[in-house]
Design a protein around this motif. Structure first.
Motif, PDB file in Angstrom:
ATOM      1  N   GLY A 173     -36.438  66.126  34.501  1.00  0.00           N
ATOM      2  CA  GLY A 173     -36.587  64.665  34.380  1.00  0.00           C
ATOM      3  C   GLY A 173     -37.198  64.285  33.043  1.00  0.00           C
ATOM      4  N   ALA A 174     -38.219  65.049  32.607  1.00  0.00           N
ATOM      5  CA  ALA A 174     -38.883  64.750  31.338  1.00  0.00           C
ATOM      6  C   ALA A 174     -37.918  64.925  30.174  1.00  0.00           C
ATOM      7  CB  ALA A 174     -40.092  65.671  31.163  1.00  0.00           C
ATOM      8  N   VAL A 175     -36.992  65.890  30.290  1.00  0.00           N
ATOM      9  CA  VAL A 175     -36.044  66.161  29.203  1.00  0.00           C
ATOM     10  C   VAL A 175     -34.924  65.114  29.162  1.00  0.00           C
ATOM     11  CG1 VAL A 175     -34.277  67.794  28.375  1.00  0.00           C
ATOM     12  CG2 VAL A 175     -36.512  68.642  29.121  1.00  0.00           C
ATOM     13  N   VAL A 176     -34.388  64.755  30.347  1.00  0.00           N
ATOM     14  CA  VAL A 176     -33.184  63.896  30.349  1.00  0.00           C
ATOM     15  C   VAL A 176     -33.477  62.398  30.216  1.00  0.00           C
ATOM     16  CG1 VAL A 176     -31.852  65.559  31.699  1.00  0.00           C
ATOM     17  CG2 VAL A 176     -32.981  63.661  32.880  1.00  0.00           C
ATOM     18  N   HIS A 177     -34.734  61.979  30.382  1.00  0.00           N
ATOM     19  CA  HIS A 177     -34.957  60.523  30.396  1.00  0.00           C
ATOM     20  C   HIS A 177     -34.692  59.875  29.045  1.00  0.00           C
ATOM     21  CE1 HIS A 177     -39.013  61.107  28.657  1.00  0.00           C
ATOM     22  NE2 HIS A 177     -38.987  59.817  28.409  1.00  0.00           N
ATOM     23  N   ARG A 178     -34.904  60.591  27.927  1.00  0.00           N
ATOM     24  CA  ARG A 178     -34.671  59.994  26.602  1.00  0.00           C
ATOM     25  C   ARG A 178     -33.177  59.788  26.308  1.00  0.00           C
ATOM     26  NH1 ARG A 178     -39.076  59.083  23.636  1.00  0.00           N
ATOM     27  NH2 ARG A 178     -40.957  60.220  24.217  1.00  0.00           N
ATOM     28  N   PRO A 179     -32.348  60.839  26.448  1.00  0.00           N
ATOM     29  CA  PRO A 179     -30.914  60.580  26.207  1.00  0.00           C
ATOM     30  C   PRO A 179     -30.338  59.504  27.113  1.00  0.00           C
ATOM     31  CG  PRO A 179     -31.299  62.893  26.801  1.00  0.00           C
ATOM     32  CD  PRO A 179     -32.622  62.241  26.694  1.00  0.00           C
ATOM     33  N   LEU A 180     -30.823  59.430  28.358  1.00  0.00           N
ATOM     34  CA  LEU A 180     -30.298  58.418  29.285  1.00  0.00           C
ATOM     35  C   LEU A 180     -30.613  57.007  28.802  1.00  0.00           C
ATOM     36  CD1 LEU A 180     -30.986  59.858  32.850  1.00  0.00           C
ATOM     37  CD2 LEU A 180     -28.788  59.366  31.824  1.00  0.00           C
ATOM     38  N   ALA A 181     -31.739  56.860  28.096  1.00  0.00           N
ATOM     39  CA  ALA A 181     -32.166  55.534  27.642  1.00  0.00           C
ATOM     40  C   ALA A 181     -31.200  54.949  26.617  1.00  0.00           C
ATOM     41  CB  ALA A 181     -33.571  55.617  27.048  1.00  0.00           C
ATOM     42  N   ARG A 182     -30.308  55.780  26.036  1.00  0.00           N
ATOM     43  CA  ARG A 182     -29.372  55.278  25.017  1.00  0.00           C
ATOM     44  C   ARG A 182     -28.075  54.746  25.616  1.00  0.00           C
ATOM     45  NH1 ARG A 182     -30.129  60.486  22.478  1.00  0.00           N
ATOM     46  NH2 ARG A 182     -32.212  60.484  21.595  1.00  0.00           N
ATOM     47  N   VAL A 183     -27.891  54.925  26.916  1.00  0.00           N
ATOM     48  CA  VAL A 183     -26.673  54.442  27.583  1.00  0.00           C
ATOM     49  C   VAL A 183     -26.735  52.911  27.646  1.00  0.00           C
ATOM     50  CG1 VAL A 183     -25.339  54.511  29.732  1.00  0.00           C
ATOM     51  CG2 VAL A 183     -26.512  56.559  28.929  1.00  0.00           C
ATOM     52  N   PRO A 184     -25.594  52.191  27.424  1.00  0.00           N
ATOM     53  CA  PRO A 184     -25.614  50.713  27.468  1.00  0.00           C
ATOM     54  C   PRO A 184     -26.235  50.171  28.767  1.00  0.00           C
ATOM     55  CG  PRO A 184     -23.497  51.489  26.692  1.00  0.00           C
ATOM     56  CD  PRO A 184     -24.275  52.706  27.085  1.00  0.00           C
ATOM     57  N   GLU A 185     -26.952  49.043  28.614  1.00  0.00           N
ATOM     58  CA  GLU A 185     -27.769  48.486  29.693  1.00  0.00           C
ATOM     59  C   GLU A 185     -26.962  48.190  30.965  1.00  0.00           C
ATOM     60  OE1 GLU A 185     -29.998  45.138  28.351  1.00  0.00           O
ATOM     61  OE2 GLU A 185     -30.643  44.651  30.388  1.00  0.00           O
ATOM     62  N   ASN A 186     -25.802  47.522  30.798  1.00  0.00           N
ATOM     63  CA  ASN A 186     -25.057  47.149  32.015  1.00  0.00           C
ATOM     64  C   ASN A 186     -24.472  48.375  32.711  1.00  0.00           C
ATOM     65  OD1 ASN A 186     -24.480  44.885  33.683  1.00  0.00           O
ATOM     66  ND2 ASN A 186     -22.310  45.153  33.201  1.00  0.00           N
ATOM     67  N   ALA A 187     -24.121  49.404  31.915  1.00  0.00           N
ATOM     68  CA  ALA A 187     -23.607  50.643  32.517  1.00  0.00           C
ATOM     69  C   ALA A 187     -24.706  51.318  33.338  1.00  0.00           C
ATOM     70  CB  ALA A 187     -23.109  51.583  31.424  1.00  0.00           C
ATOM     71  N   ILE A 188     -25.913  51.296  32.813  1.00  0.00           N
ATOM     72  CA  ILE A 188     -27.056  51.883  33.528  1.00  0.00           C
ATOM     73  C   ILE A 188     -27.282  51.128  34.835  1.00  0.00           C
ATOM     74  CG2 ILE A 188     -29.602  51.910  33.531  1.00  0.00           C
ATOM     75  CD1 ILE A 188     -28.799  54.249  32.063  1.00  0.00           C
TER      76      ILE A 188
END
Lengths: 252, 64
Positions: A173-188
């Motif tokens: 979780g600590a590793v993947v949270h940063r790359p996930l933050a770059r995904v477009p807002e509405n897609a998230i």
């Protein structure tokens, strides 16, 4: 030796499945609200869990109505997830403004005037979702450790498997949270809506006595069904209704 | 008193949000599933639950 390794492995795998479910919810809250809110929910979930486990100990299995808890958490996640999914569908179909800068500016201004800490203020809706995810899944891990430990007489190995799962899932979780933050807002938000509705259906169903044939893998199947259905609905909406001019983007 | 009103408003926003249809539908999904599970038709509930969820979403969008 072999039975010990099997016990450790079984406890690890069963606990890891539950922890990944909790991690998904926490990541969803962190990415869509803020990390302070998500981590506060995690902390409160751990404190509540520790209090329940310390108070009841091994008798936890007999006293906590896990199915009732699943129904309660399931229905709330289902409703909350449906609200998000509905908004994400409307945005994707062009019937709701994806981003309304003026409205966001006004809201942030009002928050600052009210003394809130802007984007890092605790969002209580997100807190409740994060707390419930950690508390329910944590209880299920406690049940796994107690059940495996009681049946084998080796609480140490059952607990070690769960601890190992906690370390590995937490580090992931600590590793993947940063790359996930770059995904477009509405897609998230669309994905989070799908995840919450899938978890809500699964947990709620388990709580009322539905036996899912695919076990925990049902969550993935449900997410796929809902994703396909949402895509079909977006397509239908885009064909049948002309897009509206940009009006309030909403807070979610 | 203000705290009680705020607490009530929080849960109203959390559960009802923009569409009361979703709140009613979310509860109806599980009530329907419970009825099927009690009737001993747990396998049907596996299909009825997701179908009802999709139906609820569709109705709330249709009546937006």
């Amino acid at each position: 030796m072999l039975s010990g390794a099997l016990l450790l492995g079984s406890s690890f795998l069963a606990s890891a499945v539950e922890m990944v479910e909790a991690l998904t919810i926490v990541l969803a809250v962190g990415l869509t609200h803020n990390w302070r809110t998500a981590l506060l929910g995690v902390l409160a979930g751990f404190v509540a869990l520790a209090a329940v486990v310390a108070a009841l100990g091994p008798s936890l299995v007999h006293y906590v109505p896990l199915n009732g808890l699943r129904v309660g958490v399931g229905v709330l996640l289902l409703i909350f997830g449906l609200q998000w999914l509905r908004k994400a569908i409307l945005r994707a179909a062009g019937l709701k403004a994806p981003h309304d800068e003026a409205q966001i500016f006004e809201r942030e201004l009002a928050e600052l005037r009210g003394g809130a800490a802007g984007g890092q203020a605790v969002d209580w809706t997100g807190f409740v979702v994060s707390f419930k995810g950690v508390f329910l899944e944590g209880l299920e891990v406690a049940f796994i450790v107690l059940t495996f430990g009681t049946n084998s007489g080796r609480f140490d190995l059952a607990a070690a498997g769960a601890l190992l799962a906690f370390v590995i899932v937490g580090a992931t979780g600590a590793v993947v949270h940063r790359p996930l933050a770059r995904v477009p807002e509405n897609a998230i938000k669309f994905t989070v809506g799908l995840a919450l509705v899938s978890f809500g259906t699964f947990w709620g169903g388990e709580g009322i006595g539905v036996k899912w044939a695919a076990g925990d893998a049902t969550i993935v199947i449900l997410a796929a069904i809902y994703a396909l259905s949402a895509a079909a609905i977006i397509n239908l909406l885009q064909r049948s209704v002309p897009p509206l001019p940009a009006v309030g983007g909403g807070s979610d | 008193m203000r705290w009680v009103i705020g607490f009530g408003r929080f849960w109203w926003d959390f559960i009802v949000g923009d569409s009361i249809i979703l709140a009613v539908g979310g509860i109806a999904v599980l009530v329907l599933g419970l009825a099927l599970a009690r009737a001993g038709d747990g396998s049907a509930a596996q299909f009825v639950l997701p179908a009802t969820v999709v139906g609820t979403l569709g109705v709330s969008l249709r009546l937006r």
